[in-house]
Design an enzyme around this catalytic site. Structure first.
Site, PDB file in Angstrom:
ATOM      1  N   SER A 295       0.824  -1.210   0.000  1.00 32.28           N
ATOM      2  CA  SER A 295       0.000   0.000   0.000  1.00 32.28           C
ATOM      3  C   SER A 295       0.858   1.259   0.000  1.00 32.28           C
ATOM      4  CB  SER A 295      -0.951  -0.006   1.206  1.00 32.28           C
ATOM      5  OG  SER A 295      -0.225  -0.082   2.422  1.00 32.28           O
ATOM      6  N   PHE A 296       1.867   1.328   0.879  1.00 36.14           N
ATOM      7  CA  PHE A 296       2.654   2.556   0.962  1.00 36.14           C
ATOM      8  C   PHE A 296       3.594   2.701  -0.230  1.00 36.14           C
ATOM      9  CE2 PHE A 296       5.646   5.633   2.934  1.00 36.14           C
ATOM     10  CZ  PHE A 296       4.711   6.613   3.244  1.00 36.14           C
TER      11      PHE A 296
ATOM     12  N   ARG B 288       7.272  -9.458  -5.553  1.00 34.44           N
ATOM     13  CA  ARG B 288       7.304 -10.897  -5.829  1.00 34.44           C
ATOM     14  C   ARG B 288       5.943 -11.458  -6.224  1.00 34.44           C
ATOM     15  NH1 ARG B 288      12.375 -12.285  -4.058  1.00 34.44           N
ATOM     16  NH2 ARG B 288      13.174 -11.159  -2.254  1.00 34.44           N
TER      17      ARG B 288
ATOM     18  N   ALA C 111      -1.590   5.480   3.634  1.00 35.81           N
ATOM     19  CA  ALA C 111      -1.375   5.270   2.199  1.00 35.81           C
ATOM     20  C   ALA C 111      -2.629   5.548   1.376  1.00 35.81           C
ATOM     21  CB  ALA C 111      -0.884   3.846   1.953  1.00 35.81           C
TER      22      ALA C 111
ATOM     23  N   LYS D  97       6.342   5.977  17.720  1.00 32.65           N
ATOM     24  CA  LYS D  97       4.907   6.293  17.657  1.00 32.65           C
ATOM     25  C   LYS D  97       4.073   5.029  17.514  1.00 32.65           C
ATOM     26  CE  LYS D  97       4.463   5.814  12.948  1.00 32.65           C
ATOM     27  NZ  LYS D  97       3.436   5.112  12.147  1.00 32.65           N
TER      28      LYS D  97
ATOM     29  N   ASP E  95       2.723  12.405  13.325  1.00 37.91           N
ATOM     30  CA  ASP E  95       2.614  10.963  13.084  1.00 37.91           C
ATOM     31  C   ASP E  95       2.124  10.235  14.322  1.00 37.91           C
ATOM     32  OD1 ASP E  95       2.708   8.717  11.549  1.00 37.91           O
ATOM     33  OD2 ASP E  95       4.881   8.526  11.526  1.00 37.91           O
TER      34      ASP E  95
ATOM     35  N   SER F 230      -5.659   2.980  12.162  1.00 40.60           N
ATOM     36  CA  SER F 230      -4.253   2.717  12.450  1.00 40.60           C
ATOM     37  C   SER F 230      -4.091   1.276  12.923  1.00 40.60           C
ATOM     38  CB  SER F 230      -3.761   3.669  13.545  1.00 40.60           C
ATOM     39  OG  SER F 230      -2.627   3.142  14.201  1.00 40.60           O
ATOM     40  N   ARG F 231      -3.184   0.547  12.296  1.00 40.25           N
ATOM     41  CA  ARG F 231      -3.003  -0.870  12.629  1.00 40.25           C
ATOM     42  C   ARG F 231      -2.438  -1.057  14.033  1.00 40.25           C
ATOM     43  NH1 ARG F 231       0.509  -3.136   7.867  1.00 40.25           N
ATOM     44  NH2 ARG F 231       1.667  -1.247   8.401  1.00 40.25           N
TER      45      ARG F 231
END
Length: 326
Positions: free
Chosen positions: A10-11, A31, A138, A189, A242, A252-253
């Site tokens: 994603s990023f 890959r 992202a 963070k 951030d 946020s994960r």
């Protein structure tokens, strides 16, 4: 300057779209053959952004079969999970020795306690290794929603060209010569976002949330300073911005990881990259702080919570009492 991005996640994909407006060609290496095919044939990354059309000068290649194409570019951005960086750089180092390299990776290698740029420098013998970090989800970055990045760069020869590469009307940038400090903020963070997620699973008030947010930020600043990094980084996008994004926004994960720990939801430590990265980062920062003879209560609490869910509620109460006394 031509750009290679290692990691079409994603990023990596969002960065490719961002900088493709400022350079002739962007090569995305990965890959996953399905992702490579969808980028080249449909102009979308179907795994991450099926609704976003990628610019025509973004092309995807297989990391093993087409690796020699890295030689055609001047700058390489590494955007892979921290746990696989060593193996990726081992594989690619002949192609990286003379490149300008930027790491967007958030992590500390455990048990070596090395930051990602340190690993890259050691394995490539290349000193032109820089870092980026900031409040940049992202999915928003790729859609030109106003975002911000701190660019850590300690070689003034490349600052102008990198600044031009990342130029966008929808992106604010600031700079620091403390390359490792920028990426250290990116790791910190994440750990404090886990802490706030655990806290918010037990306390529900807006007052309490922001009080603990402030306590986390205070400890984070002390840690940055004690580890010898530039304390003013806490005011940069890689610091305050951030941290707030990662700790307070539910998509946020790392915040979600903290909420799951606090609610005693099962975690897959074997197959979840974000779980393992959070766990390793928390252990690494705790060990680094002990090496300098310092004690950081919130970092200690996160490590206890990772290892034993039963300590979450009593541990939080003890932590708050300790922080109040201090």
């Amino acid at each position: 300057m031509g750009v290679s991005i290692i990691g079409p996640g994603s990023f990596g994909t969002a960065l490719a779209q961002l900088i493709s407006k400022n350079t002739e060609e962007v090569y995305l290496f990965g890959r996953n053959k399905a992702i490579i095919t969808s980028i080249n044939n449909q102009r979308t990354n179907d795994a991450y952004f099926p609704l976003n059309n990628l610019n025509e000068n973004i092309r995807a290649f297989h990391l093993k079969d087409d690796v020699n194409l890295i030689d055609e570019t001047d700058l390489v951005i590494l955007s892979v999970p921290s746990g696989v960086l060593s193996s990726v750089v081992n594989e690619l180092h002949p192609y990286l020795n003379d490149k300008v390299i930027i790491s967007s990776i958030k992590g500390i290698d455990y048990p070596s306690l090395k930051l990602m740029t340190e690993i890259i420098k050691t394995k490539t013998q290349n000193n032109n290794v820089f870092s980026i970090s900031g409040p940049t989800f992202a999915d928003e970055l790729i859609n030109n929603i106003l975002s911000a990045l701190t660019i850590g760069i300690d070689n003034s020869d490349y600052r102008k060209s990198i600044e031009k590469l990342f130029y966008s009307p929808s992106l604010f940038t600031d700079f620091s010569s403390d390359v490792q400090g920028v990426e250290f903020c990116g790791v910190l963070k994440n750990v404090y976002a886990v802490a706030l997620g655990i806290f918010d699973s037990q306390f529900y008030g807006n007052n309490s949330h922001h009080a603990f947010l402030n306590l986390c930020f205070k400890e984070m600043r002390v840690l940055i300073d004690e580890m010898g990094y530039d304390l003013s980084l806490s005011n940069n996008y890689c610091g305050f911005g951030d941290f707030n994004l990662t700790a307070c926004v539910d998509k946020s994960r790392n915040r979600t990881l903290g909420l799951m720990i606090g609610k005693d939801i099962a975690l897959d430590f074997n197959n979840s990259t974000i779980t393992m990265e959070g766990f390793r980062s928390a252990m690494a920062i705790q060990e680094m702080s002990r090496k300098i003879g310092k004690d950081f209560p919130i970092i200690n609490f996160v490590n206890k919570a990772f290892k034993d869910r039963r300590c979450v509620k009593p541990g939080l109460n003890s932590l708050l009492n300790e922080l109040k006394k201090n």
